[in-house]
Structures are given as C-alpha cells and as structure tokens.
Design a protein around this motif. Sequence first.
Motif, short mmCIF file in Angstrom:
data_model
loop_
_atom_site.label_atom_id
_atom_site.label_comp_id
_atom_site.label_asym_id
_atom_site.label_seq_id
_atom_site.Cartn_x
_atom_site.Cartn_y
_atom_site.Cartn_z
N LEU A 187 1.02 -0.79 0.36
CA LEU A 187 -0.13 -0.06 0.15
C LEU A 187 0.75 1.23 -0.12
N ARG A 188 0.31 1.95 -0.51
CA ARG A 188 1.02 3.09 -0.47
C ARG A 188 0.22 4.65 -0.77
N SER A 189 0.82 5.72 0.24
CA SER A 189 0.03 7.12 -0.35
C SER A 189 -0.73 7.48 -1.78
N PRO A 190 -1.11 8.32 -1.53
CA PRO A 190 -1.67 8.98 -3.27
C PRO A 190 -0.31 9.68 -3.19
N THR A 191 0.37 9.92 -4.63
CA THR A 191 1.64 10.58 -5.19
C THR A 191 0.43 11.96 -5.05
N SER A 192 1.31 13.21 -4.01
CA SER A 192 1.53 14.48 -3.95
C SER A 192 1.72 14.78 -4.94
N GLU A 193 1.35 16.70 -5.54
CA GLU A 193 1.91 17.50 -6.47
C GLU A 193 2.66 17.47 -6.52
N PRO A 194 3.88 17.56 -5.78
CA PRO A 194 5.36 18.42 -5.87
C PRO A 194 6.02 16.73 -6.82
N GLU A 195 5.65 15.44 -5.61
CA GLU A 195 5.45 14.37 -6.60
C GLU A 195 5.82 14.11 -7.93
N LEU A 196 4.30 14.51 -8.47
CA LEU A 196 3.93 14.59 -9.88
C LEU A 196 4.47 15.39 -10.65
N THR A 197 4.59 16.47 -9.60
CA THR A 197 5.67 17.76 -10.76
C THR A 197 6.75 17.19 -10.96
N ALA A 198 8.12 16.62 -9.40
CA ALA A 198 9.34 15.91 -10.28
C ALA A 198 8.80 14.70 -11.14
N MET A 199 7.57 13.83 -11.18
CA MET A 199 8.62 13.13 -12.21
C MET A 199 8.12 13.38 -13.75
N ARG A 200 7.24 14.45 -13.30
CA ARG A 200 7.06 15.37 -15.26
C ARG A 200 8.25 15.91 -15.38
N ALA A 201 9.11 16.60 -14.55
CA ALA A 201 10.42 17.21 -14.88
C ALA A 201 11.53 16.00 -15.38
N ALA A 202 11.19 15.12 -14.38
CA ALA A 202 12.71 13.92 -14.51
C ALA A 202 11.82 13.27 -16.05
N ALA A 203 10.90 13.28 -16.57
CA ALA A 203 10.24 12.36 -17.74
C ALA A 203 10.70 13.66 -19.17
N TRP A 204 10.96 14.63 -19.06
CA TRP A 204 11.08 15.69 -19.84
C TRP A 204 12.80 15.87 -20.50
N HIS A 205 13.51 15.61 -18.70
CA HIS A 205 15.02 15.89 -18.91
C HIS A 205 15.77 14.30 -19.95
N ARG A 206 15.40 13.32 -18.91
CA ARG A 206 15.50 12.18 -19.06
C ARG A 206 14.81 11.37 -21.16
N GLN A 207 13.54 11.57 -20.85
CA GLN A 207 13.02 10.84 -21.88
C GLN A 207 12.47 12.32 -23.47
N GLY A 208 12.67 13.18 -22.60
CA GLY A 208 11.52 13.98 -23.86
C GLY A 208 10.87 13.99 -23.79
N VAL A 209 9.31 13.26 -22.78
CA VAL A 209 8.36 13.13 -22.75
C VAL A 209 8.09 14.75 -21.79
N VAL A 210 6.71 15.09 -22.68
CA VAL A 210 6.24 16.87 -22.09
C VAL A 210 4.95 15.92 -21.26
N VAL A 211 4.81 15.79 -19.80
CA VAL A 211 3.51 15.86 -19.02
C VAL A 211 2.55 17.16 -19.08
N ILE A 212 1.47 18.04 -19.33
CA ILE A 212 1.60 19.00 -19.66
C ILE A 212 -0.62 18.18 -19.09
N PRO A 213 -1.45 18.81 -17.91
CA PRO A 213 -2.63 18.58 -17.45
C PRO A 213 -3.52 19.95 -18.94
N ILE A 214 -4.45 18.63 -19.62
CA ILE A 214 -5.16 19.38 -20.37
C ILE A 214 -5.20 20.93 -20.41
N ASP A 215 -5.86 20.67 -19.29
CA ASP A 215 -6.94 22.41 -18.53
C ASP A 215 -5.02 22.88 -18.09
#
Length: 75
Positions: free
Chosen positions: A17-45
């Motif tokens: 069991l794991r607690s839900p991911t926090s907003e700062p953790e999500l932001t860090a994962m999005r940044a890592a995806a961009w830097h490591r893989q060139g993948v952009v994750v931006i919520p459409i809204d």
Amino acid sequence: MSMHGAPSLARSPIARLRSPTSEPELTAMRAAAWHRQGVVVIPIDEITDPWLRQAITNEANRRWGRRNGENSHGR
C-alpha cells in the motif's frame, strides 16, 4: 494458513500500500520524464491558449482515441 508442501503465495511490490502521490512528487516526475526521455506531461486544463490546447487535444485523440467522458464540443 498454508498446508505443508503447498506453494507459498507470491510476494509482489504491487501489493504494497502506498499513499497517493503528492503534487510536488508529480511535478518532479514530470520534470524527470522531460529531462530523461523528452516526454512532456502537461494537464490539458493547464494550457491556457485555446488554439494550442485544441491542437494538443486533437493530436492525442488521433493517437489514442477520445478520453472517457469527453464531450465532442470544445471544453
């Protein structure tokens, strides 16, 4: 309780069991995806330019189909 000689249940990290991911953790994962893989994750809204938001939505729909619950007439 297990019987003697019976195979034991597999242990899996998925079962932990794991607690839900926090907003700062999500932001860090999005940044890592961009830097490591060139993948952009931006919520459409969060895309404020209507033309750009629609262009990205159109491309996502073309690649992966419409989202569940998405209406077909703009936002």
